[in-house]
Design an enzyme around this catalytic site. Structure first.
Site, PDB file in Angstrom:
ATOM      1  N   ASP A 337      -1.826  72.008  32.563  1.00  0.00           N
ATOM      2  CA  ASP A 337      -2.039  73.118  33.480  1.00  0.00           C
ATOM      3  C   ASP A 337      -1.091  74.247  33.107  1.00  0.00           C
ATOM      4  O   ASP A 337      -0.070  74.030  32.444  1.00  0.00           O
ATOM      5  CB  ASP A 337      -1.747  72.686  34.919  1.00  0.00           C
ATOM      6  CG  ASP A 337      -2.866  71.834  35.503  1.00  0.00           C
ATOM      7  OD1 ASP A 337      -4.009  71.985  35.050  1.00  0.00           O
ATOM      8  OD2 ASP A 337      -2.587  71.026  36.406  1.00  0.00           O
ATOM      9  N   ASP A 643      -2.857  68.058  39.295  1.00  0.00           N
ATOM     10  CA  ASP A 643      -2.166  68.002  40.581  1.00  0.00           C
ATOM     11  C   ASP A 643      -3.105  67.882  41.764  1.00  0.00           C
ATOM     12  O   ASP A 643      -2.681  67.525  42.860  1.00  0.00           O
ATOM     13  CB  ASP A 643      -1.260  69.223  40.761  1.00  0.00           C
ATOM     14  CG  ASP A 643      -2.004  70.538  40.563  1.00  0.00           C
ATOM     15  OD1 ASP A 643      -3.253  70.520  40.535  1.00  0.00           O
ATOM     16  OD2 ASP A 643      -1.342  71.580  40.440  1.00  0.00           O
ATOM     17  N   ASP A 647      -8.658  66.313  40.253  1.00  0.00           N
ATOM     18  CA  ASP A 647      -8.131  66.010  38.918  1.00  0.00           C
ATOM     19  C   ASP A 647      -8.049  64.507  38.671  1.00  0.00           C
ATOM     20  O   ASP A 647      -7.858  64.073  37.534  1.00  0.00           O
ATOM     21  CB  ASP A 647      -6.725  66.607  38.744  1.00  0.00           C
ATOM     22  CG  ASP A 647      -6.740  68.120  38.681  1.00  0.00           C
ATOM     23  OD1 ASP A 647      -7.770  68.667  38.259  1.00  0.00           O
ATOM     24  OD2 ASP A 647      -5.733  68.743  39.046  1.00  0.00           O
TER      25      ASP A 647
END
Length: 906
Positions: A337, A643, A647
């Protein structure tokens, strides 16, 4: 009245059948303020911590018994039985005693490893949000008490049984409790008393997790009194399956057992061929079997993994699955990310854009950094008029369509902080900089309903009652998503909005668009589609989240280590690409692909394009899973960060799922193998390095033990084939295997990094413990040790020296060879001379202990009897040590040749 549970005999109706008012009345909880601190402490003392009783620790005797469940130990038992049958009860006693000592060492080390892992589990404690004294707090789940007001949102784990008081499109995954495979929609409306557990829509239960929406819930049961607590004692926790490395070591051990049995048969046949006495032949065969067994290997493996986990925890990476320790060393791609992992997650709104009919729009800059509401709004270099309607509407929408809280400095915190999403917190700071009283604004424009943020639609909407009884819907989301909902915008205005968004994104700004619908309604059934063509664009907000300073170096380290970093972000692809180029993730020729482009790609095309894609932008969570699977189809070993709730599938599917410890939801953490406590990309890279260190140290031990075992076998075979007496007694071989080697192998796995781990390529997934390079080193070490040991033995016999003295000298030479050889095994290329030994004080201490024990076995009378040794003149130890050091000098010559012929910079 204190809270009661559903099985309390005084309860006239179960919690799910009570109305919201009745539930609050039964608990005596104020719905606006919750419990005060004193009441929470009193209830915690009354009901105890909100935790299930941990399973009882494994009994010591069972841990001890586990040490004997090894084919390697079975061989030693067989050897002791044969020794008894041949009348060598002393030898048999020593073999059994050493096996017992080995089991005691294994029990101690396994207990230490279990305590270490238990300590790591305590580091990743679940936290929940509660309302106490009218203020939102984050507390440990163990501190929850009946009567608490628990605040839930998407991604939260439900930490206690609770009755819903307020909800907004709440959905909860209850598969862990009820077996329901899809998330269940919840409501605060009471249900009939006879309703079954799976259909109690007004209740949430510990052990489940929120997949969508928000809610306020009244805690009614904690710990053992929860539904999951009632069945906890019926639940059995299965042991974690063995890791690939452990399975590889098991196979290696079984192969050694087979080789030892084959060697036993070979020795017996050779003895019979030479017409030697059968008892003597069998004792030689027993000695050969003992020499083949690397007894220290299982203990060394346990310690290697435990030490690796501890070192990773010290660097901020908590290991949740043991297999992750070794898989990290094989990682070839890290999909990360952007926000908070590659960047600081200290988001600040720095630029606004407002639409202007027929023009390019108005640009306003925002001063100040961080979360302190200090800074000016400037338009064309002059203070902006924040009361001007178009600007005020944009700022109001940013503050109202928002779930975060801005907390001023207090005794507990020295600076302004944000409770909630940092992106939303930055919007509150922006409004406060413009002089808006956030509390007054929210009081004057209360929220009536909402559509929580949808990661697929990239939108959020809230409906407010504004002063004057006007109802307005505020919309926030990605610019392209909001613009699709916009009504009757002039083509030039639409083009200007898109150009402004792309210009901000190209400068690495994260862009959000805001809109409103006057007199609008929110229909949860129709979702955002009902707003299409009705939204009035209010403007854009550009936020900056600067890259972490240490990440650029970590990315460069990844490149040197043969690992390719890939950015996977929900931001605009121009924003992502700008950050990726700054950090070195995107190199010349690399490109960014957004979710829509990804959707149009076929599987074959995606696999072909992957090498040139550095950034995946605007991806939906489901697309993360596709990216992972496409990379794995190319043979990559993938680490994926995440997170959010959605996901979880990608985290579970990745070879190493990495959850964020600060911003990560409990669902993401549960699906991951590693939790990074500081959400930092550099921490992930450090964990990869440590994974390589663990694997490399295990291979050092395998090299050392295998070279030693083969040398012992070779010495005994040479004596047998040469018609010479037995050079070593079975108990002496066992002493070398258990004591001489055991004092250093456990410490060898604690070697610090060599420093070049991240200059090597990733460890191949099918890498063999004894690869070509190691076999070549063994082919040099083993003959050298055997030649030194057997050569001294044969030479001293030829001089007519008494056999007991020769055997003692041979025994000592072989032990000394092991001391020098462990130094060889510390590195395949670096010299063992100099201060290298001091880098591992554990190994230095182990060598000192081994030398001390060898002196004892030479000079203590009781040890002389047990191990068939005689005292040696101290002066005779010097030539023995000089001779044994040949194994060090031969390996030093090989290392020197490797360094001399290695390409410069390799």
């Amino acid at each position: 009245m204190p809270p009661t549970t559903t099985d309390d005999p005084d309860t006239t109706a179960p919690w799910h059948a009570l109305s919201v008012e009745e539930a609050l009345r039964r608990c005596g909880t104020d719905p606006q303020h919750g419990l005060d601190a004193q009441a929470a402490l009193r209830l915690l003392a009354q009901y105890g911590p909100n935790a299930l009783p941990e399973p009882p620790p494994r009994p010591l005797w069972r841990t001890f018994a586990r040490q004997f469940k090894s084919p390697l130990i079975y061989i030693l038992f067989a050897a002791s039985v044969l020794a008894v049958a041949l009348g060598h009860r002393g030898d048999a006693g020593v073999i059994l005693a050493v096996v017992l000592v080995n089991a005691m060492i294994g029990t101690f080390q396994e207990g230490r490893a279990e305590r270490s892992m238990a300590a790591l589990r305590r580091l990743s404690t679940l936290h929940v949000r509660v309302r106490r004294g009218g203020v939102e707090h984050s507390v440990q789940a163990a501190e929850l008490v009946p009567g608490d007001l628990m605040l839930l949102s998407a991604g939260d784990a439900v930490a206690a049984d609770a009755r819903l008081l307020e909800d907004a499109q709440l959905q909860v995954a209850e598969a862990a409790l009820t077996g329901e495979s899809v998330p269940v929609s919840k409501s605060s409306t009471a249900v009939p008393e006879a309703t079954g557990l799976a259909d109690r829509r007004d209740m949430v239960y510990a052990g489940t997790h929120v997949t969508a929406g928000r809610a306020v819930a009244l805690v009614i049961a904690t710990g053992e009194r929860t539904e999951v607590g009632r069945i906890a004692r019926l639940t059995e926790h299965a042991d974690e399956p063995k890791t690939p490395l452990e399975r590889r070591l098991d196979q290696f051990g079984r192969a050694l057992v087979a080789a030892a049995l084959g060697l036993f048969v070979l020795v017996v046949l050779l003895g019979m061929w030479r017409s030697l006495p059968l008892p003597d032949v069998l004792m030689v065969a027993i000695s050969q079997m003992v020499s083949m067994v690397p007894e220290g290997l299982p203990v060394a493996m346990t310690i290697a993994l435990a030490v690796g986990m501890q070192r990773m925890a010290e660097r901020g990476a908590l290991i949740r699955r043991l297999s992750a320790v070794e898989t990290l060393g094989s990682t070839t791609v890290i999909c990360s990310d952007k926000t908070g992992t590659l960047t600081r997650n200290e988001i600040t709104a720095v630029e606004l854009w407002l639409p202007a009919p027929g023009g390019p729009g108005r640009r306003i800059t925002v001063g100040g950094i961080g979360y302190a509401p200090q800074g000016e709004l400037l338009e064309e270099g002059r203070p902006a008029d924040t009361s001007e309607p178009s600007l005020h509407d944009l700022l109001a929408a940013a503050a109202l369509c928002n779930d975060a809280e801005l907390a001023p400095p207090e005794e507990e915190r020295a600076a302004w902080t944000v409770l909630g999403d940092p992106t939303e917190g930055a919007l509150l700071v922006l409004a406060a900089k413009a002089g808006i009283d956030l509390a007054a604004l929210r009081e004057q424009s209360p929220r009536e309903t909402e559509l929580p943020f949808d990661s697929d639609a990239k939108l959020m909407a809230t409906r407010h009652r504004l002063p004057g009884a006007c109802h307005t819907v505020m919309v926030k989301g990605a610019p392209e998503a909001v613009l699709r909902l916009a009504k009757g915008m002039h083509h030039d205005t639409l083009a200007a909005a898109r150009a402004a968004s792309e210009a901000m994104a190209s400068r690495a700004l994260r862009v959000l668009a805001f809109g409103s619908v006057d007199d609008g309604e929110l229909d949860p059934a129709q979702g955002f589609d009902a707003l299409a063509g009705r939204v009035r664009l209010l403007g854009l907000v550009g936020q900056i989240d600067p890259p972490r300073e240490e990440v650029k170096a970590a990315v460069a380290e990844c490149r040197r280590a043969g690992i390719r970093p890939v950015m996977v972000t929900g931001d605009h692809k121009l924003t992502g690409l700008a950050i990726a180029r700054e950090l070195g993730i995107a190199r010349p020729g690399d490109r960014a692909v957004d979710g829509m482009e990804l959707e149009r790609m076929g599987e074959a095309e995606l696999r072909d394009e992957l090498p040139s894609i550095a950034v995946f932008a605007r991806v939906q969570p489901a697309q993360k899973l596709r990216i992972v699977e496409a990379l794995q189809a190319r043979g990559e070993v993938v680490a994926m960060t995440g997170d959010g709730v959605n996901d979880a599938p990608a985290l579970a599917r990745a070879d190493v799922g990495v959850a964020m410890g600060v911003t990560g939801t409990e669902v993401a953490k549960s699906a991951s193998k590693i939790v990074v406590t500081d959400d930092n990309f550099a921490t992930i890279v450090a964990a990869v390095e440590q994974g390589r260190v663990v694997y490399n140290n295990v291979k050092k031990v395998v090299l050392y033990l295998f070279a030693t075992s083969m040398a012992e076998v070779l010495v005994l075979l040479l004596a047998l084939l040469g018609g010479l007496p037995l050079p070593l007694a079975a108990v002496q071989i066992l002493w070398i295997n258990i004591v001489t080697e055991g004092t250093v192998t456990v410490n060898l796995v604690m070697d610090p990094p060599d420093g070049d781990e991240m200059r090597r390529g990733p460890v191949s997934r099918d890498d063999r413990l004894l690869g070509k390079d190691m076999l070549q080193r063994i082919a040099l070490m083993t003959p050298t040790i055997a030649a030194v040991t057997f050569g001294w033995f044969a030479w001293r016999l030829s001089q007519g020296v008494p056999e007991a003295l020769v055997r003692t000298e041979t025994f000592t030479v072989l032990a000394m060879c092991q001391w020098f050889n462990v130094l060889n095994c510390q590195s395949a290329t670096a010299s063992a001379l100099g201060p290298r030994l001091l880098r591992n004080p554990w190994l230095a201490g182990g060598l000192a202990l081994s030398v001390g024990l060898q002196i004892a076995v030479l000079y203590a009378p009781a040890m002389n009897t047990l191990f068939h040794t005689v005292p040696l003149p101290p002066a005779s130890l010097i030539p023995l040590a000089a001779l044994a050091s040949l194994v060090l000098w031969v390996e030093e010559a090989r290392k020197l040749l490797v360094r001399a012929t290695r390409p410069r910079g390799a």
